[in-house]
Every structure is written in C-alpha cells, then in structure tokens.
Write an enzyme that holds these catalytic residues in place. Structure first.
Site, PDB file in Angstrom:
ATOM      1  CG  ASP A  82      -3.192   6.609   7.294  1.00 45.17           C
ATOM      2  OD1 ASP A  82      -3.901   7.340   8.001  1.00 45.17           O
ATOM      3  OD2 ASP A  82      -2.367   5.796   7.746  1.00 45.17           O
ATOM      4  CG  ASP A  88       2.177   5.529   1.132  1.00 46.19           C
ATOM      5  OD1 ASP A  88       3.161   5.404   1.866  1.00 46.19           O
ATOM      6  OD2 ASP A  88       1.285   6.353   1.327  1.00 46.19           O
ATOM      7  CD  GLU A 111       0.406   2.076   6.937  1.00 52.01           C
ATOM      8  OE1 GLU A 111      -0.231   2.940   7.560  1.00 52.01           O
ATOM      9  OE2 GLU A 111       1.564   2.235   6.532  1.00 52.01           O
ATOM     10  CD  GLU A 112       0.371   1.540   2.071  1.00 45.95           C
ATOM     11  OE1 GLU A 112      -0.686   1.893   1.518  1.00 45.95           O
ATOM     12  OE2 GLU A 112       0.895   2.194   2.998  1.00 45.95           O
ATOM     13  CG  ASP A 130       4.406   1.713   7.511  1.00 45.65           C
ATOM     14  OD1 ASP A 130       4.204   1.937   6.303  1.00 45.65           O
ATOM     15  OD2 ASP A 130       4.124   2.534   8.399  1.00 45.65           O
ATOM     16  CG  LEU A 132       7.573   5.554   1.877  1.00 45.20           C
ATOM     17  CD1 LEU A 132       9.007   5.077   1.931  1.00 45.20           C
ATOM     18  CD2 LEU A 132       7.274   6.132   0.514  1.00 45.20           C
TER      19      LEU A 132
END
Length: 343
Positions: A82, A88, A111-112, A130, A132
């Site tokens: 993404d 984020d 997730e980042e 996660d 954001l």
C-alpha cells in the site's frame, strides 16, 4: 457565605450540569478491572494506558491534518504494497515511541515495518498493530482507525525475541481492540471478559466509558464489501451477495476496516473482504488486523472466519500473512460460511 452548588437558587441549567456524572475514566476502569487479567501484575494495565496515550496524540494529528503538511503520500510503499501516507508514518512513530518508553512491550509488529522490532527490554508482551487503518481515506476526511493486539511473549524475558513470540494464534491474545477517529474518537477493547467502549473527551483529555458491555446483534441487515471487485469474487461469494440483495439488506462500505466494523458492531451486519483473483489468499493481514477484530467480535457475541475456518484458530506462518475475512453478526457470518461450504 459561599452558595452551595445544590442551592435552590442555583440556575437550573447549572444544577442539571452538576447533577450529571462525568463518568468512569479509562484509567479508573482499567484499575477496577485489573483482577480480570490473566497476569494481574500491572504491566498489561500500563500497556493499555500507553496505547491510549499514543492514540490521543494521533487523534490530535489527525484532527489538524488539513492545517499542516502531514497529508498525502510519502512516496513509498509498506510491506503490504500500500502507498504509505504521511499520517501512516507519523502514527507508527507515535505508537512505537509510546510503547518503547512504557517498557511493558518486548516486541512490536507493525504493518508499516518489514520485520518485528525487538525492543531489547524486559517487557513481557508483544504488540501487533496497524497504526492507521484506512489510508485511502486520510486525504478525504473519512473515518480512519488504529487496530491493536496484545500477546504474552513465550521466550524467557531477557533473551532475544523469537519467531514463536510473534507468530501466535489469535486465541493466544490477552487483549485486543481498536481506536476509531471519526465524528468522535472511541477506544474499544477486550481482555477476554467482554467488550467496552470509551469516548474521548478532548477538553479534559480523557477517555470515558460510554459503551459498557458492548454486544453485537446476532443478526443484521447490513453487508459491507467492495462490490467494485465482484467480478473477481468466487461463485459462492457472488451467490451470497445476491442473497443479501434478495433479502433487501442494505449495502454500506466505507473502506476503512475499523469504521465498517464499528458500525456493524453497533447495528448488526457483516463485513467481508474475500479472496479474489488478484489476491487469492485475501488481502487483510491476519496478525495485526483480523485477529484483533475477530477477538473483539467473538467477545461481543459475533463471529469471524476466513469463509471456512475460524480466524482465531489460524496459525500464522509469516509476519504479514494475509487472509480472507468475514466478520460480524453471528448468523450472517454463518450463512456466508454455509454458502462457501456448499461450493
């Protein structure tokens, strides 16, 4: 003589305001219910406070996003492919800092980030987050959220974090929840003893208990799915969507997982992100998205599957493993599963 607040001469509007209780703060609620935790030694309580603190900071940044230069894409992609938004990255930094300084988390999965972070401390817990959720909605002022899971580490404290610490089943969660940044900001969480929701009061800087003992309706009339991808759905999935239409259910899809889940949590409904031709294993991440919301759903009387198997029973093999996701009112999830099984 000083006039008593309850004096009959006090203006009626003031009397009514004084009479209304402010409510129970998140901090007090955690303290009062600490004995429900499987390991009631204070660390998990502090961990939840650290998550709440970070969410307040993120809430502040989200609310002023249009006024300063923190909207738009960074120009890179996260591990899921993404496009990363500036918010984020900011949210990931805020939660990482809060959890690192708190000292209760020994490792962080986000997730980042490509891999987990070993915080190299004596923390007893692993956090999967996660920071954001709903990146595509950041620039258009639509509700977004944070999703988090808490696991108790398996390796001895003081040793390096192992793969077994981060690749745990959803059934092994000790706490999970989400924060919704919308018309009001809410923190909803469970430690395995029901689900409670707290609304943020910005003038006092506190979360207050607003939705005690939340229960998801057993059935509903809302289905949430991206029908723009319907041509790539399986035949059973297409059949279920037709069933929903035949029943005259209402289609509601925000595109932020937390927002769609929260609406169905309150009103009854099902959220589905199925496998597609493009993503045959599904798109949502098991460890830091689906497990948390599945835990919340089950604690509220709902259900969560990948269409055939219970989400919380799935054993993750990789950090960013994807899965199809059916979550919401129990009868609706069961019906969707029945149609999948019949295929």
């Amino acid at each position: 003589m000083q006039r008593s607040p309850n004096n009959a001469n006090t203006p009626s509007i003031e009397s009514s305001r004084i009479a209304v209780s402010i409510g129970t703060t998140l901090d007090r609620f955690i303290k009062n219910n600490q004995d429900q935790f499987a390991y009631a030694s204070g660390e998990l309580s502090q961990l939840l406070r650290d998550i709440a603190l970070a969410s307040k900071v993120v809430n502040r940044e989200v609310n002023k996003a249009g006024l300063i230069d923190i909207m738009g894409a960074v120009g890179s992609q996260n591990t899921a492919g993404d496009d990363q938004q500036k918010l984020d990255v900011l949210a990931n930094i805020r939660f990482t800092r809060a959890l690192t300084k708190g000292g209760e988390a020994g490792a962080l999965v986000s997730e980042e980030m490509d891999s987990f972070i070993d915080l190299s401390n004596d923390g007893k817990y692993v956090i999967a987050i996660d920071p954001l959720d709903g990146s595509s909605n950041i620039d258009v002022n639509v509700s977004i959220g944070t999703i988090f899971s808490v696991y108790r580490r398996k390796s001895p404290v003081g040793t390096p974090i192992q793969e077994e610490d981060v690749l745990q089943t959803g059934d092994e969660q000790v706490a999970a929840g989400y924060v919704l940044y919308g018309s009001s900001t809410m923190l909803v969480y469970t430690t395995g003893h029901g689900v409670n929701g707290f609304t943020y009061e910005p003038t006092l800087g506190e979360y207050f208990l607003s939705h005690p003992d939340m229960r998801m309706p057993m059935d509903g009339k809302i289905y949430s799915v991206n029908e723009g991808s319907a041509n790539s759905f399986s035949e059973p999935m297409k059949a279920y969507l037709q069933y929903c239409k035949d029943q005259r259910y209402t289609a509601r899809y925000i595109g932020s997982l937390v927002a769609d889940f929260h609406r169905n949590m309150l009103k009854g409904g099902i959220y589905i992100y199925p496998a597609t031709a493009k993503d045959p294993k599904g798109k949502l991440r098991l460890i830091y998205e689906c497990n948390a919301l599945a835990f919340v759903a089950e604690q509220a009387g709902g259900a969560a599957t990948n269409g055939r198997e219970r989400i919380l029973s799935l054993t993750p093999e990789t950090l960013h493993q994807r899965t199809a996701f059916y979550v919401g009112s129990q009868k609706m999830v069961e019906k969707a599963g029945e149609m999948e099984e019949a295929s």
